[in-house]
Scaffold this active site. Structure first.
Site, PDB file in Angstrom:
ATOM      1  N   ASP A   1       0.842  -1.196   0.000  1.00  0.00           N
ATOM      2  CA  ASP A   1       0.000   0.000   0.000  1.00  0.00           C
ATOM      3  C   ASP A   1       0.879   1.250   0.000  1.00  0.00           C
ATOM      4  O   ASP A   1       2.047   1.202   0.401  1.00  0.00           O
ATOM      5  CB  ASP A   1      -0.890   0.030   1.248  1.00  0.00           C
ATOM      6  CG  ASP A   1      -1.844  -1.156   1.284  1.00  0.00           C
ATOM      7  OD1 ASP A   1      -2.141  -1.703   0.205  1.00  0.00           O
ATOM      8  OD2 ASP A   1      -2.268  -1.519   2.390  1.00  0.00           O
TER       9      ASP A   1
HETATM   10  N1  URA Z   1      -1.185  -6.032   3.666  1.00  0.00           N
HETATM   11  C1  URA Z   1      -1.677  -4.790   3.743  1.00  0.00           C
HETATM   12  O1  URA Z   1      -2.704  -4.548   4.337  1.00  0.00           O
HETATM   13  N2  URA Z   1      -0.982  -3.803   3.143  1.00  0.00           N
HETATM   14  C2  URA Z   1       0.184  -3.995   2.506  1.00  0.00           C
HETATM   15  O2  URA Z   1       0.774  -3.036   2.008  1.00  0.00           O
HETATM   16  C3  URA Z   1       0.689  -5.296   2.437  1.00  0.00           C
HETATM   17  C4  URA Z   1      -0.017  -6.312   3.025  1.00  0.00           C
END
Ligand code: URA
Length: 237
Positions: free
Chosen positions: A105
């Protein structure tokens, strides 16, 4: 692998084909010790010694980069508004066709693997391979024993998605920092897993992919090449 000289110089030095041709025509390039001024000449990239201005250019078909992704950049090759992980790869590691193998993310930091090798990415990302990935999650609330057991046994997300079992360790005295290893990669998976037990992730960092740990010496935003030995350790995970 038989290659044209200008194509090789351009891809291995990350310069345009025109700039590669100029270098060759200027006499800066030698093949097995002999200056070659013909951009169209062909040679065996795996067997020949190619030097530019006396410095050897080693042949690599693909490149594999470990990035300590900072917050605020997106895991994409291009974006009209937001900086991408590819935008911040330093020039000496840049190649054509680089892409992030997997997604973090925008606000997640840590180990991002960037490559130009589609087959490798497919192998490590394929859901059937279950390559483990470990994250450090800072939580809003203390993780209860019950919440931890639920995550370890396979959480059910709010939309009914069943997750596989995870490994969860609490790594601080207050029970608010968890190290969690999962073997799949659903959208926002870690955040949704903790949400499913009534908690919230307030900071997330990926620290390993397979058996390969994020290099502690990389500051956020920094990159380095992954060695072939390290690469094997991901595939063997
Ligand atoms: N899980 C998440 O919620 N975000 C990420 O960036 C990676 C795994």
């Amino acid at each position: 692998m038989i290659q044209r000289l200008d194509k090789f110089i351009s891809s291995q030095m990350n310069i345009s084909r025109n700039d590669a041709r100029s270098l060759i025509k200027n006499g800066s390039v030698s093949v097995d010790g002999l200056t070659s001024t013909d951009p169209a000449s062909k040679f065996d990239a795996e067997k020949s010694d190619i030097c530019v201005d006396g410095k050897e250019i080693s042949f690599k078909e693909h490149i594999y980069i470990m990035m300590n992704k900072p917050q605020g950049v997106v895991s994409a090759t291009q974006d009209p508004k937001i900086k991408t992980v590819i935008d911040i790869v330093p020039d000496d590691l840049k190649r054509k066709n680089l892409f992030p193998a997997g997604r973090l993310d925008r606000d997640t930091v840590g180990f991002m693997l960037i490559t130009d090798d589609g087959d490798f990415a497919h192998r490590i990302l394929s859901p059937s391979k279950h390559v483990p990935k470990t994250y450090i999650a800072h939580l809003r609330d203390k993780l209860s024993d019950e919440g931890r057991a639920t995550l370890e046994n396979g959480a059910v997300l709010s939309d009914g998605t069943q997750c596989m079992d995870a490994i969860v360790k609490l790594i601080d005295d207050r029970g608010k920092i968890a190290e969690i290893t999962i073997r799949e990669g659903k959208y926002h998976q870690i955040k949704r897993m903790f949400a499913s037990v009534g908690n919230e992730v307030i900071f997330l960092k990926r620290i390993s992919i397979g058996n390969l740990m994020l290099d502690e010496s990389l500051k956020e935003g920094e990159c380095r090449e992954i060695t072939s030995k390290e690469l094997e350790s991901i595939e063997k995970s």
